[in-house]
Motif scaffolding. Structure first.
Motif, PDB file in Angstrom:
ATOM      1  N   ARG A  65       0.827  -1.210   0.000  1.00  0.00           N
ATOM      2  CA  ARG A  65       0.000   0.000   0.000  1.00  0.00           C
ATOM      3  C   ARG A  65       0.867   1.268   0.000  1.00  0.00           C
ATOM      4  O   ARG A  65       0.556   2.245  -0.687  1.00  0.00           O
ATOM      5  N   LEU A 108      -7.455   6.301   0.687  1.00  0.00           N
ATOM      6  CA  LEU A 108      -8.080   5.052   0.256  1.00  0.00           C
ATOM      7  C   LEU A 108      -7.055   3.953   0.016  1.00  0.00           C
ATOM      8  O   LEU A 108      -7.386   2.757   0.081  1.00  0.00           O
ATOM      9  N   PHE A 110      -4.738   3.062   1.874  1.00  0.00           N
ATOM     10  CA  PHE A 110      -4.434   2.329   3.110  1.00  0.00           C
ATOM     11  C   PHE A 110      -5.674   1.602   3.666  1.00  0.00           C
ATOM     12  O   PHE A 110      -5.706   1.214   4.835  1.00  0.00           O
ATOM     13  N   THR A 111      -6.690   1.408   2.779  1.00  0.00           N
ATOM     14  CA  THR A 111      -7.885   0.637   3.137  1.00  0.00           C
ATOM     15  C   THR A 111      -7.997  -0.556   2.198  1.00  0.00           C
ATOM     16  O   THR A 111      -7.217  -0.707   1.254  1.00  0.00           O
ATOM     17  N   ASN A 112      -9.009  -1.394   2.443  1.00  0.00           N
ATOM     18  CA  ASN A 112      -9.228  -2.570   1.594  1.00  0.00           C
ATOM     19  C   ASN A 112      -9.927  -2.234   0.281  1.00  0.00           C
ATOM     20  O   ASN A 112     -10.140  -3.113  -0.550  1.00  0.00           O
ATOM     21  N   LEU A 113     -10.262  -0.947   0.080  1.00  0.00           N
ATOM     22  CA  LEU A 113     -10.973  -0.579  -1.129  1.00  0.00           C
ATOM     23  C   LEU A 113     -10.082  -0.694  -2.366  1.00  0.00           C
ATOM     24  O   LEU A 113     -10.570  -1.024  -3.444  1.00  0.00           O
ATOM     25  N   SER A 116      -6.709  -4.982  -0.936  1.00  0.00           N
ATOM     26  CA  SER A 116      -7.391  -5.700   0.155  1.00  0.00           C
ATOM     27  C   SER A 116      -6.451  -6.635   0.904  1.00  0.00           C
ATOM     28  O   SER A 116      -6.691  -6.989   2.057  1.00  0.00           O
TER      29      SER A 116
END
Length: 778
Positions: A65, A108, A110-113, A116
């Motif tokens: 990420r 975003l 650093f999120t699963n969006l 994942s």
């Protein structure tokens, strides 16, 4: 150590080095700053991408990420860079909204969006995309790259010259890098569902670094190539020195001192090697400078030949504009510069003359800008900071170098040059050449300006002379006409006046001689004064007639053989009474035997009388000595007096027509200044010489020398001497026949000869008057 690590380390070092140089070059410039941030993002992208493959699974997701986060900002900062370089772009407002996308995608990432998770592979880790992963990788990033390419293409089309070349090189490097990066990190992983190629995506930045460096070195991108060249030179120097001396010390210690302990010999050897380092540092540095100059400054020329040709060129023409063109053309041809202009100042600091070569359109030069640039020495844009006022001025005139043209006392002009045709930098050798030729050009300009001033002065002078000459010719013509009218008037008036004056003089003479009966003593004085006045008037008229004859070429000599001793005694004798009345001592000194000479007796008598009479008139006390002598060549007549003398500053004009000295005017206001003028002409016509010496307040000596062997063509005339000598002509009377006793003239006529003193022009008139007098006396 793997090849991947080596390439990563090289890419990190090059990115950091290049970004740092650009940023330190001009910290306040936004596109320098954006370029630096972009390189930092690229370096972070490279390091995090490499770290992904050497960590465990727990950390791998975060690093992947983080890698995409830095990749996002690297692409975004490149877009910001191209948006502002070389000038900020404001004509495509829609693209501005792209600036907000990285801010939206950054959290975003650093999120699963988007990412994942990760899957462990044999070669490393493969990311698992979230629900918006494809939007980020296949939508946002390619769109941002495409926007950057659009901006680059637009700016390339709108720019020209060096900027266009710079943008082309950067565009090609960026296009190659992005294509390879997108293929390796996006297209291949998505299509093949295998992310192994993604680990090589950051390494593609090496192409962007290579082409950007080429643009810096070759085409002056961001004006840091001088720094790059010298940095490369010193870096190579350090590496070579470090490797060479480390190797030498290691070999020396291994073979000379194999033991591990340090002895005195080892220390001495190390000191000796250190001394070798000191003495070899500068030669090695110079050698490396030459090597790097050959790389960065490929277009070279023979300095000595160029300076010789330059010295000849600046001295080959004295015409300013021609010399400026030849000089500028030589510089552009030999140093291979794209363009150049040279401006020359006048004495007041204004622009006197300019000459340009290589510019597509004429440039308007401002004297204030040029004077500011000329204050210092040679100024090179590559060596200036972005905020330097000199750099701004150079850019204003599309120049890279300014060379002041100075002498020790003044600034004569300035030379502005564009970049080299090859894109190479101006080397130290170029700068030294400019410093050498600038004074030579200054001297040539000074000479040319001086020549132009002289030429302008000459033209003005010629015009003034021509104008004055025309005016003088007009005035002279008027004067000639006036002089001609004057001569005609004098001639006419003199002839008209002479007729009645001759009659008056004749009758008065007859009265004095008793032809009309005896007169009383009291009456005699009045008649005598009238006779003398008429005599003087006749003399003045005859002087004027003689001047008129001289002007018209009718002044002739009628020479006869003359006894000069007799002439002098007779003429001086007439002045005895006058000298006695003034209390002066008048004496005649004749030295030796005086030979006879052929002269015009009437005119010589007048000269003799004139000099003697003037001496008596202008002497108040003392003496007047008349001397006559002869040598082998001349008969010499002199009159020496103790009179007023002639002022020294006026002596040179004394024998000019109508001229009279100031002191003579006070003594005798009624003089005409014709006597000695006519005397000079008479003596000159006889081939003789005047004698003149004078000291103001002490006296003068006037006289003449008559050649014994005369060269005059003469017609001998034999005439009987009159029984009684007539009273000689009075002062200033030179015309032959005037003042001659009518009886003497009648006697010569009866003898069948012409009177030797009579001019042919006067004979008829005298004859008429004599007949009238004769008839009336009967």
């Amino acid at each position: 150590m793997s090849l991947n690590l080596l390439i990563t380390i090289a890419a990190v070092i090059l990115n950091l080095f290049l970004g740092f140089l650009v940023f330190t070059r001009n910290r306040k410039n936004f596109y320098n700053f954006s370029f630096f941030i972009m390189t930092v993002a690229v370096v972070s992208w490279l390091l995090s991408n490499y770290a992904v493959d050497i960590v465990n699974l727990d950390v791998a997701t975060f690093l992947i990420r983080l890698t995409n986060f830095f990749g996002n900002w690297a692409v975004f900062m490149f877009f910001v860079f191209v948006w502002n370089f070389p000038k900020k772009m404001n004509k495509i407002p829609i693209v501005r909204y792209l600036l907000f996308l990285p801010i939206v995608f950054s959290p975003l990432l650093f999120t699963n969006l988007i990412i994942s998770g990760v899957i462990k592979e044999t070669w490393g880790y493969t990311p698992t995309l979230g629900i918006v992963g494809n939007l980020f990788l296949l939508g946002y990033l390619p769109m941002l790259v495409l926007a950057s390419i659009v901006v680059l293409i637009y700016k390339t089309k709108k720019s020209d010259g060096i900027e266009k070349t710079q943008l082309k090189v950067v565009s090609f490097g960026f296009a190659l890098t992005t294509i390879l990066a997108l293929v390796s990190s996006v297209l291949l992983p998505v299509v093949s569902q295998n992310a192994q190629t993604a680990i090589y995506a950051p390494l593609t930045t090496i192409f962007f670094i290579a082409f950007t460096s080429y643009a810096i070195v070759k085409h002056r991108l961001m004006d840091i190539r001088m720094v790059v060249a010298r940095s490369v030179s010193y870096s190579l120097l350090v590496f070579i020195l470090a490797g060479f001396y480390a190797g030498v010390i290691m070999l020396a210690q291994a073979y000379v001192f194999p033991e591990s302990t340090y002895s005195t010999g080892q220390v001495i050897l190390q000191i000796a090697l250190a001394l070798v380092m000191v003495f070899t540092f500068q030669p090695l540095r110079r050698w490396l400078n030459k090597v790097t100059d050959k790389i960065f400054f490929k277009e070279t020329y023979n300095t000595e030949e160029f300076l010789d040709v330059m010295a000849h060129t600046v001295g080959s023409s004295i015409i300013l504009i021609e010399m400026l063109y030849k000089t500028l053309d030589l510089i552009i041809r030999e140093i291979k510069v794209t363009r150049g202009t040279i401006a020359v100042f006048d004495d007041s600091g204004e622009i006197l003359e300019t000459q340009s070569v290589g510019y597509k359109k004429s440039i308007k030069l401002d004297k204030t800008d040029l004077i500011d640039l000329a204050k210092d020495g040679v100024v090179v844009a590559d060596e200036l900071s972005e905020n330097s006022k000199y750099k701004k001025l150079l850019r204003k005139y599309d120049a890279t170098v300014s060379i002041p043209i100075k002498t020790e006392s003044s600034t004569d002009g300035i030379l502005l040059l564009g970049e080299k045709q090859s894109g190479d930098m101006f080397s130290e050798n170029d700068i030294k050449v400019f410093e050498i030729i600038a004074p030579e050009i200054a001297v040539a300009i000074t000479n040319a300006k001086a020549y132009e001033k002289i030429e302008k002065f000459n033209v003005t002078l010629r015009q003034e002379v021509k104008k004055a000459t025309a005016e003088l010719e007009k005035k002279n013509e008027q004067l000639r006409e006036l002089d001609k009218a004057k001569d005609e008037f004098i001639s006419m008036a003199s002839h008209q006046l002479r007729t009645p004056l001759t009659a008056i003089k004749g009758y008065l003479s007859m009265l004095l001689e008793g032809d009309a009966g005896e007169i009383r003593v009291s009456q005699y004085d009045f008649v005598n004064e009238a006779f003398q006045g008429a005599n003087r008037m006749v003399g003045l008229i005859n002087d004027l007639l003689n001047v008129s004859r001289m002007e018209t070429g009718r002044f002739f000599l009628e020479p006869v053989e003359v006894d000069m001793e007799k002439v002098v005694n007779e003429e001086v004798k007439q002045l005895t009474k006058q000298a006695k009345e003034k209390g002066l001592k008048l004496e005649v000194k004749v030295s030796g035997k005086i030979p006879k000479v052929w002269v015009d007796e009437t005119k010589i008598r007048q000269v003799v009388m004139n000099f003697a009479d003037n001496a008596i008139y202008y002497t108040t006390k003392g003496s007047v000595t008349v001397s006559l002598e002869a040598d082998k060549t001349y008969v010499i007549y002199k009159v020496k007096d103790t009179g007023i003398g002639v002022p020294k500053e006026q002596q040179k004009n004394l024998f000019e027509k109508f001229f009279r000295a100031d002191n003579a005017r006070h003594v005798r206001p009624d003089g005409t200044g014709l006597g000695i003028y006519l005397a000079r002409r008479v003596i000159d016509d006889h081939g003789g010489e005047l004698v003149f010496e004078s000291v103001e307040g002490k006296g003068s000596t006037f006289g003449f020398k008559i050649p014994i062997k005369s060269k005059l063509k003469v017609k001998r005339v034999t005439a009987p001497s009159p029984k009684t000598h007539s009273s000689g002509p009075e002062i200033g009377e030179l015309a032959a026949g005037i003042g001659v006793d009518p009886k003497a003239l009648e006697a010569t006529r009866a003898a069948g000869v012409e009177h030797p003193l009579a001019d042919s022009s006067d004979k008829k008139e005298l004859e008429k008057e004599t007949k009238k007098v004769g008839k009336k006396s009967k």
